[in-house]
Enzyme design. Sequence first.
Site, PDB file in Angstrom:
ATOM      1  N   CYS A  10      -6.229   7.947   9.347  1.00  0.00           N
ATOM      2  CA  CYS A  10      -6.578   7.178  10.544  1.00  0.00           C
ATOM      3  C   CYS A  10      -6.480   8.049  11.793  1.00  0.00           C
ATOM      4  CB  CYS A  10      -5.616   6.004  10.705  1.00  0.00           C
ATOM      5  SG  CYS A  10      -5.969   4.617   9.652  1.00  0.00           S
ATOM      6  N   ARG A  37      -0.553  13.908  13.781  1.00  0.00           N
ATOM      7  CA  ARG A  37       0.016  13.781  12.440  1.00  0.00           C
ATOM      8  C   ARG A  37       0.117  15.115  11.708  1.00  0.00           C
ATOM      9  NH1 ARG A  37      -1.885   8.462   9.539  1.00  0.00           N
ATOM     10  NH2 ARG A  37       0.254   8.522   8.860  1.00  0.00           N
ATOM     11  N   PRO A  38       0.994  15.977  12.212  1.00  0.00           N
ATOM     12  CA  PRO A  38       1.174  17.280  11.573  1.00  0.00           C
ATOM     13  C   PRO A  38       1.867  17.144  10.211  1.00  0.00           C
ATOM     14  CG  PRO A  38       2.792  16.942  13.305  1.00  0.00           C
ATOM     15  CD  PRO A  38       1.888  15.751  13.336  1.00  0.00           C
ATOM     16  N   ILE A  39       1.873  18.240   9.412  1.00  0.00           N
ATOM     17  CA  ILE A  39       2.623  18.189   8.155  1.00  0.00           C
ATOM     18  C   ILE A  39       3.748  19.233   8.147  1.00  0.00           C
ATOM     19  CG2 ILE A  39       0.693  17.218   6.810  1.00  0.00           C
ATOM     20  CD1 ILE A  39       0.720  20.070   5.396  1.00  0.00           C
ATOM     21  N   ASP A  40       4.171  19.638   9.368  1.00  0.00           N
ATOM     22  CA  ASP A  40       5.218  20.659   9.440  1.00  0.00           C
ATOM     23  C   ASP A  40       6.505  20.238   8.732  1.00  0.00           C
ATOM     24  OD1 ASP A  40       5.267  18.720  11.452  1.00  0.00           O
ATOM     25  OD2 ASP A  40       6.480  19.937  12.791  1.00  0.00           O
ATOM     26  N   ARG A  58      -9.130  -0.284   4.301  1.00  0.00           N
ATOM     27  CA  ARG A  58      -8.290   0.805   3.775  1.00  0.00           C
ATOM     28  C   ARG A  58      -6.942   0.275   3.328  1.00  0.00           C
ATOM     29  NH1 ARG A  58      -8.737   6.563   6.733  1.00  0.00           N
ATOM     30  NH2 ARG A  58      -7.281   7.017   5.044  1.00  0.00           N
ATOM     31  N   LYS A 118       0.832  -1.213   0.000  1.00  0.00           N
ATOM     32  CA  LYS A 118       0.000   0.000   0.000  1.00  0.00           C
ATOM     33  C   LYS A 118       0.867   1.265   0.000  1.00  0.00           C
ATOM     34  CE  LYS A 118      -1.736   1.605   4.122  1.00  0.00           C
ATOM     35  NZ  LYS A 118      -1.553   3.017   4.445  1.00  0.00           N
ATOM     36  N   ASN A 119       1.824   1.313   0.933  1.00  0.00           N
ATOM     37  CA  ASN A 119       2.557   2.565   1.123  1.00  0.00           C
ATOM     38  C   ASN A 119       3.588   2.822   0.032  1.00  0.00           C
ATOM     39  OD1 ASN A 119       0.982   3.197   3.259  1.00  0.00           O
ATOM     40  ND2 ASN A 119       2.446   2.515   4.828  1.00  0.00           N
ATOM     41  N   ARG A 138      -4.883  10.933   4.532  1.00  0.00           N
ATOM     42  CA  ARG A 138      -3.640  11.560   4.976  1.00  0.00           C
ATOM     43  C   ARG A 138      -2.545  11.464   3.890  1.00  0.00           C
ATOM     44  NH1 ARG A 138      -0.058  14.138   8.516  1.00  0.00           N
ATOM     45  NH2 ARG A 138       1.938  13.231   8.039  1.00  0.00           N
ATOM     46  N   ASP A 167       3.626   0.293  12.597  1.00  0.00           N
ATOM     47  CA  ASP A 167       2.422  -0.315  12.013  1.00  0.00           C
ATOM     48  C   ASP A 167       2.165  -1.718  12.562  1.00  0.00           C
ATOM     49  OD1 ASP A 167       1.794   1.686   9.707  1.00  0.00           O
ATOM     50  OD2 ASP A 167       3.941   1.375   9.679  1.00  0.00           O
TER      51      ASP A 167
HETATM   52  N1  EPU Z   1       5.697  13.934  11.683  1.00  0.00           N
HETATM   53  C1  EPU Z   1       5.690  15.245  12.055  1.00  0.00           C
HETATM   54  N2  EPU Z   1       5.529  16.188  11.091  1.00  0.00           N
HETATM   55  C2  EPU Z   1       5.352  15.854   9.779  1.00  0.00           C
HETATM   56  C3  EPU Z   1       5.344  14.507   9.403  1.00  0.00           C
HETATM   57  C4  EPU Z   1       5.522  13.551  10.387  1.00  0.00           C
HETATM   58  O1  EPU Z   1       5.847  15.563  13.220  1.00  0.00           O
HETATM   59  O2  EPU Z   1       5.214  16.783   8.954  1.00  0.00           O
HETATM   60  C5  EPU Z   1       5.910  12.899  12.710  1.00  0.00           C
HETATM   61  C6  EPU Z   1       4.731  11.956  12.859  1.00  0.00           C
HETATM   62  O3  EPU Z   1       3.733  12.486  13.698  1.00  0.00           O
HETATM   63  C7  EPU Z   1       5.421  10.729  13.408  1.00  0.00           C
HETATM   64  C8  EPU Z   1       6.786  10.753  12.730  1.00  0.00           C
HETATM   65  O4  EPU Z   1       6.986  12.077  12.290  1.00  0.00           O
HETATM   66  O5  EPU Z   1       5.604  10.847  14.784  1.00  0.00           O
HETATM   67  C9  EPU Z   1       6.947   9.831  11.553  1.00  0.00           C
HETATM   68  O6  EPU Z   1       5.851   9.964  10.687  1.00  0.00           O
HETATM   69  P1  EPU Z   1       5.971   9.763   9.127  1.00  0.00           P
HETATM   70  O7  EPU Z   1       5.946  11.092   8.457  1.00  0.00           O
HETATM   71  O8  EPU Z   1       7.108   8.851   8.794  1.00  0.00           O
HETATM   72  O9  EPU Z   1       4.625   9.055   8.817  1.00  0.00           O
HETATM   73  P2  EPU Z   1       3.853   9.201   7.494  1.00  0.00           P
HETATM   74  O10 EPU Z   1       4.829   9.428   6.393  1.00  0.00           O
HETATM   75  O11 EPU Z   1       2.724  10.120   7.672  1.00  0.00           O
HETATM   76  C10 EPU Z   1       3.965   6.677   6.787  1.00  0.00           C
HETATM   77  C11 EPU Z   1       2.935   5.628   6.489  1.00  0.00           C
HETATM   78  C12 EPU Z   1       2.272   5.199   7.777  1.00  0.00           C
HETATM   79  C13 EPU Z   1       3.335   4.677   8.727  1.00  0.00           C
HETATM   80  C14 EPU Z   1       4.402   5.749   8.956  1.00  0.00           C
HETATM   81  C15 EPU Z   1       5.560   5.264   9.793  1.00  0.00           C
HETATM   82  C16 EPU Z   1       2.169   6.268   4.306  1.00  0.00           C
HETATM   83  C17 EPU Z   1       1.048   6.779   3.473  1.00  0.00           C
HETATM   84  N3  EPU Z   1       1.936   6.176   5.592  1.00  0.00           N
HETATM   85  O12 EPU Z   1       3.231   7.758   7.356  1.00  0.00           O
HETATM   86  O13 EPU Z   1       1.398   4.136   7.432  1.00  0.00           O
HETATM   87  O14 EPU Z   1       2.740   4.332   9.951  1.00  0.00           O
HETATM   88  O15 EPU Z   1       4.939   6.178   7.681  1.00  0.00           O
HETATM   89  O16 EPU Z   1       6.182   4.212   9.176  1.00  0.00           O
HETATM   90  O17 EPU Z   1       3.231   5.919   3.794  1.00  0.00           O
HETATM   91  C18 EPU Z   1      -0.412   2.728   7.701  1.00  0.00           C
HETATM   92  O18 EPU Z   1      -0.018   2.091   6.709  1.00  0.00           O
HETATM   93  O19 EPU Z   1      -1.337   2.312   8.447  1.00  0.00           O
HETATM   94  C19 EPU Z   1       0.189   3.994   8.031  1.00  0.00           C
HETATM   95  C20 EPU Z   1      -0.377   4.859   8.863  1.00  0.00           C
END
Ligand code: EPU
Length: 421
Positions: free
Chosen positions: A116, A121-124, A400, A22-23, A92, A307
């Site tokens: 989810c 889950r910020p996007i900073d 999902r 998926k990812n 997301r 995960d």
């Molecule tokens: N974070 C921030 N700011 C940001 C982005 C992330 O503070 O702008 C924090 C997050 O809150 C977290 C950490 O950084 O504490 C790592 O998050 P990451 O950005 O790696 O997560 P993601 O890219 O949003 C992907 C997967 C998730 C998986 C995580 C960790 C996708 C679409 N999603 O999320 O998958 O849990 O990496 O490996 O690739 C799932 O498949 O169920 C899922 C949620």
Amino acid sequence: MSKFCINGGKKLNGEINISGAKNSALKILTAAILTKEESTISNVPDIIDIRSMIKIVESIGAKINFSNNTLTIDPSDIDSCSPDKSLTNKLRGSIVLVGPLLARFGEANISKPGGCLIGARPIDDHIDVFTQLGVKVTEKDNEYVFSGKPKANEVTLSKLSVTATENAIMASVLSTGVTNIYVAAAEPEIVDLAEFLNKMGAKIKGAGTHEITVTGVNELHGAKHDVMPDRLEAATYLMFAIATNSTLTIKPIVPQHMSIILKKLREAGGKFEIIKKGNFQCIETFKRDSLKPVSIDTRTYPGFSTDMQSPYVTLMTQASGESQVFETLFEGRFLYVDELKLMGAKIDFLSPHLIKITGPTALKPGVIVSRDLRGGAALVMAGLIAKGTTTIESTEYIDRGYEAMDKKLLQVGASIQRIEG
Ligand code: EPU
């Protein structure tokens, strides 16, 4: 809204076919808009998140055909940089459309992404990456406006973020000059994305390490790609097999993607072997003795994946003794714990991020609710273990990210029924 009714306590036997990741597929689908030419992506899982992303990419003008796990995308007529907000705010992962839109058009407008309920889950970090690439970012109401073509630069992430790393790569592939990305996340899905982009003509080196170099090219072309197997789905079914003391063959897998999970599951008493069958590798599980408690903490790759934390906790309810699980990434990833407790699991919160599990517990069947994708898988495992009928509500969270989980389990002898409505 559908439910699963599981009549648990049965041993499973047979083969589970693992779908594409998926990812990885989600990002490859967005990367395909970096050209005007058609791309074909195979081994794409047929899951709600992919169907949602298809609608999002169609909403900006791409033509997509998706059948039998193969997706063809014709992005020649994309005429908008504003994907449908009613769709993006539910997924997301839609944030990974921003990098490709900026690289191709120098503009992207996106609603604050949803997903989810696993935490804030910020996007900073995404905003930080785009800013380092010279993109102007403004926020108004419930929307972000990104403007300007990304300029090659030295980019350093604030933390190891999977999607921010992917956005940094995709935003830079068409820039003039060399972009070095430091503190890059190293997940295998990022490598799969980089392989697809390189097939399109991009010049990316170092994916899978913490330093990635992107040498910009003038244009990209369409490509064909087969998505890698889903390591998280494979690990989920492996834990199902160990929890129910079953004999399953799980294929195909890439063992290197699962190293620490395989190690921890062996320490816990799981009995399985990795074998080669023709062109692919698979896991074969065997009958085991009692399970031992093994504590874990979740980390970015190659650490124990956040995960897989939830299904692992359900597994630990079957181990003899105390184990602890420390969730370091997402504060909301223990939502399923209350549901497990309803089934009799003995789990104590030592802090909002740390739990103690005391086992073994003969889980009782019950009516429980899935609240997020991986937590949902943990509840299915609990339903497979508990003798009697367990009903899991809100299976759309499971759908999902897991392709046809009920059908895959039925094929190996589980008693599971999907009830719609
Ligand atoms: N974070 C921030 N700011 C940001 C982005 C992330 O503070 O702008 C924090 C997050 O809150 C977290 C950490 O950084 O504490 C790592 O998050 P990451 O950005 O790696 O997560 P993601 O890219 O949003 C992907 C997967 C998730 C998986 C995580 C960790 C996708 C679409 N999603 O999320 O998958 O849990 O990496 O490996 O690739 C799932 O498949 O169920 C899922 C949620």
